[in-house]
Design an enzyme around this catalytic site. Sequence first.
Site, PDB file in Angstrom:
ATOM      1  CE  LYS A 163      18.585  34.932  82.051  1.00  0.00           C
ATOM      2  NZ  LYS A 163      19.472  35.623  82.988  1.00  0.00           N
ATOM      3  CE  LYS A 169      19.377  30.632  74.062  1.00  0.00           C
ATOM      4  NZ  LYS A 169      20.819  30.401  74.138  1.00  0.00           N
ATOM      5  CE  LYS A 171      14.878  36.126  85.096  1.00  0.00           C
ATOM      6  NZ  LYS A 171      15.984  36.872  85.577  1.00  0.00           N
ATOM      7  CB  CYS A 174       5.152  68.043  90.333  1.00  0.00           C
ATOM      8  SG  CYS A 174       5.610  66.877  91.630  1.00  0.00           S
TER       9      CYS A 174
END
Length: 709
Positions: free
Chosen positions: A129, A301, A325, A454
């Site tokens: 990647k 893939k 990763k 808030c």
Amino acid sequence: MVDESTEINAAASDDTLSEMRDLYSIIRQANEAYYQNDEPVLVDAEYDKKKERLRQLERRYPNLKAVDSPTGKVGAPPAEGFKKARHEVPMLSLDNAFSVEEVLEFDAKVRRFLGWDIGTPLEYDAEPKIDGLSLSLTYVDGLLRRATTRGDGTTGEDVTRNAQTIPEIPERIEGAPSFMEVRGEIYMGREEFKSLNERQEAASGKTYMNPRNAAAGSLRQIDPEITRNRKLQFFAHGFGKISEPLGATHAQAMTRLSEMGLPTNPITKTCSNFNEMKEYFEGIEQQRSRLAYDIDGVVFKVSRISLQTRLGSSSTAPRWAVSAKFPGETAWTTLRRIEIQVGRTGALSPVARLDPVTVGGVVVSNATLHNEDYIAGVGSDGQPIRDGKDLREGDWVKVYRAGDVIPKVADVDCSRRKGGSTRFEFPKACPACGSAAPREETDAVRRCGGDIACPAQQVERLKHFVSRNAFNVEGLGDRLIEQFHSEGLLRQPADIFKLRKRIGSGENSLQEWHGWGAKSASKLFDEIDSRRSISLNRLIFALGIRHVGEGVADRLALHFGTWSAFDETLTSACERNENALSELVSVEGIGETIAKSLIGAFSDPNIKKAMDGLVNELKDIQDVERAQISDSPISGITIVFTGTLAAMTRAEAKARAEALGARISGSVSARTGLVVAGQGSGSKGKKAQELGVRVIDEAEWLDLVGKAG
Ligand SMILES: [Zn+2]
């Protein structure tokens, strides 16, 4: 750099001048990083301090003020000069896996979807990647017609003239299909990155933090000649719309692209089982530091294109690919302070303010601390984390980063703790509004009870409202929202649409009061007005109701079709109307938790009033974006599946129907348009007959979607 037209004030010393120069350059860089690259380089407090100091100096030495001083405007100018261009097939990002085990889970999910057991052979194509910038190249009759960045996935920036300066991208391709969208990654090699920063430094220009930022910054230059000098490179790794197939598998398609003259990565592999995937992942991780370019993981893939088509995509990512990763890099630093931020749904999130430290090439000065238990050293399962060591202000801590994920604190060295350090006392009240912040038994976080009163929640809701996948008001960045909020101009989303009336002209106008140029002011107001027409799924997502993410918003929009149908059902559900309640939970993917959260929002009179006020400002709420497939015979029809299908799993059948614009429901009602009855369909088939709803069997269903596809 001070603008050349600046007059020098003789009374100021050289030191003052050089301090101002530094401040200009630091603030401009921070603005650019923040607004254009989405990557802050300064913590907010530091940024504010620097800007305040610059303001002081400018007041004292007005003649030294640069005409384009960053104190005079909010954020960096929007990236002008690039046309928008729509992708024929959306450029989705990939789902992430943070360990090899998660890759195994991905494989299991693919098999579940296809109805394949673990024994059925299933091949994956693997590739590194690249840590770069996604680009789509459109070739018509073999000629490069357009290069487009990813943008929001649907629409990107047209950077054709810049891409044409990159030698690796062919202008003309022999033997290409008549229409072809090539997808790939623009990157900058490590050598070029180093040399670019050296050149920039020598010329007192902008230096880049890492090769990815350098690639992005170099491609998105208004002047393509600058891009030409930056030696960018390209790897093709896929395709979008294509007029004829490139091959039966991903690997074949890549070989074909390579034969056409497009660069593809040579270190890829077709893996036929999980062991091979694991081996490839580990092998690439070992090579990582020796490669000429940065990578941050491996992409797997599903190899066969026909299976990719069957798997399709969710609204955010393809189901046939995953990005695994590498474990992040780590570094030790001092935890200075623990600050509490209040989120959109009131969650009190602790953030660690760190002494800046470089982790994996990026300067880190903040890290998430998740919640109270995490600081105390206890996991959500009650088990001790970090050996049960708690985190304290002043601690020496180990920080890590994995890919683009926010930095985290992984460990603490208690031996370096000084005497007098105390356990962190987590606040029991909201630091922004003082409301009690209780913690429900099933919840890991404390939540501010102030809701839309808030101020912190208001700001976060507004930021969410204008974000990319909601109303996508690019001109209204985080800082501008904070500023307008602090000036009382914005409280609720509806106020955004009142801005033109409030500050479009007169003495409080953007031009007079905030020093904007007339052109940028009217550009912002025009952009806001253009969002008065919005799709229902974006509107529902933009409301920022807890547990209602994009996927849920899509399903609700698909089911209800119009805002009034959605609003009516929710309003009735709040009055405990049985039909409305059962309709709500019959929507595919809507369980108890989501239904409760929706009803909670609609039955709060303040929230309801804010929603009504917003809808009042809108001109046109369009049907779901996805349902624009008008030539499909099932577009817009609500379908109920019942029983077992032989040719595809229920998940695949539903995904196929949704891709063709149908709505999916879990139960048969008067709204149902079609029931698909597989083997062993029981009461639902009977109820359909009673209501006179059309019921078809699996063969008819396949016929129907076969024709449609
Ligand atoms: Zn609060």
